[in-house]
Structure formats: structure tokens, C-alpha cells
Design an enzyme around this catalytic site. Sequence first.
Site, mmCIF file in Angstrom:
data_model
loop_
_atom_site.group_PDB
_atom_site.id
_atom_site.type_symbol
_atom_site.label_atom_id
_atom_site.label_comp_id
_atom_site.label_asym_id
_atom_site.label_seq_id
_atom_site.Cartn_x
_atom_site.Cartn_y
_atom_site.Cartn_z
ATOM 1 C CE LYS A 125 -1.515 2.363 3.421
ATOM 2 N NZ LYS A 125 -2.112 2.881 4.657
ATOM 3 C CG ASP A 144 -7.000 2.539 1.842
ATOM 4 O OD1 ASP A 144 -7.878 2.134 1.041
ATOM 5 O OD2 ASP A 144 -7.111 3.616 2.448
#
Length: 219
Positions: A125, A144
Site C-alpha cells: 500500500k 488500503d
Amino acid sequence: MRSPVTVLKRLERAVRDMEEPAVEKISEDTREDPFRVLIATMLSAQTRDPVTHAASMRLFRVARSPRTMARLSTKRIERLIYPVSFYRVKAVHVRQTCRAIVERFGGRVPATMEELLTLPGVGRKTANLVLILSHASRDNICVDTHVHRLANRLGWVRTKTPDQTEHALYKALPRRWWPRVNLFLVTWGQNVCRPVYPRCRACVVSPLCPRIGVSRVGS
Ligand code: SF4
């Protein structure tokens, strides 16, 4: 499944007047400085945006480069970033990452996924967001918890983890949307498609959404 592109176009318009996520704001304010984008993203995990933004600003006021930040003690970093979630672990990772950038990358944040993933506390991420915001990559999607949740509710993917979602989204979405999916879905996820009690009645993509896994909606 309705076309994700129709949904993305609606969200693009809808988020224009909403507050940007903290890391995007920091990226704009620092001219996409890869170091500050990296550190702010590390602090942002499981932390509310106002807390992430304030903690990042406190830290950057004291140290703005890997070299100066690496010289801070872990205790000092802890005190500066408190109350972000897991501030003790994050302080250790921030310091170790700064040292690694100085020792292995000559003080510059690396610009490849492989190298970024060698930094302590940096996962896909964070690496994807740094590549998109600071290195202008058009080849990455940053996933996310918000992106993972919305992509599943919208029926674009059927996945169990954010990493699975990232890989499924490369197949589900046209390439030109990849770098911006995060901004649209995170902003919508923070304001409307919340984890519990999503505000489906106020949602601009409601007619296009199968609401997979949603049992109760909020107002
Ligand atoms: S309709 Fe509900 S579940 Fe679907 S995106 Fe909107 S808020 Fe989320």
C-alpha cells in the site's frame, strides 16, 4: 456488474468538493516530496486523517530529510507522532527506514516497488502510493482498507485481502483509472461508504451498486 468506469466518473465528480485524504494533502503541500509522502503514509495506517496530518506536520517540523530524521531517537519520534495508532512500532520503522534510505539508497527514496518493499514497515500500500504520488507512476493501484471494502461492495472483485484486491483490480479496471482509484474510493469510504452503516441513501452510485455484504445502512 455495472461498468466500474461509470461509477468512477460519478465518484470523480462527487469527491471534488470533499476534503482530500491526509497523504494527498501532504503530497500537494510538499510538491510530491517522496520522503514526506513515504513517512506520512507509514503513519496513516489505521489512523484517522486529522491525526495523521497533525502527527506528520509535527515530525516534519523537526526533521524533513532521511538524514535528519535518522538522527532522532526512537523515543523522540514516538513523542512527536503520538497518538497515531501503533506509534511505538511506527517510530521504530520510521527510524529504521530513514537509516536504510541513507545507508543503502544514498539518502533518496527508491523509485521501484522491489526496493521500496525492502524498507522496514513498508508494504505494498505504502509503496504504491509513493510510486503514484511522488514518482508519477501510471502502473500502480494503491489499495488500503477503504479501496478493498468498496471494491468488494461494488462487486468489482471478490477478495479477502487488500493484496488480492490490488491484483484483481488490475484486471477489472481500465488502466487510465489505476492511479486515481485510491483517491476516489478512499474519499468516498471516509465520508459515505463507511465501514459500518454506509450511507447508501446519500450515495451517488447507489443505483449502480449491488451492496455486496452490506446488511445495515446508516443515514
Ligand atoms: S451504495 Fe452503499 S455500499 Fe454501495 S458504494 Fe454507495 S454507500 Fe457503499
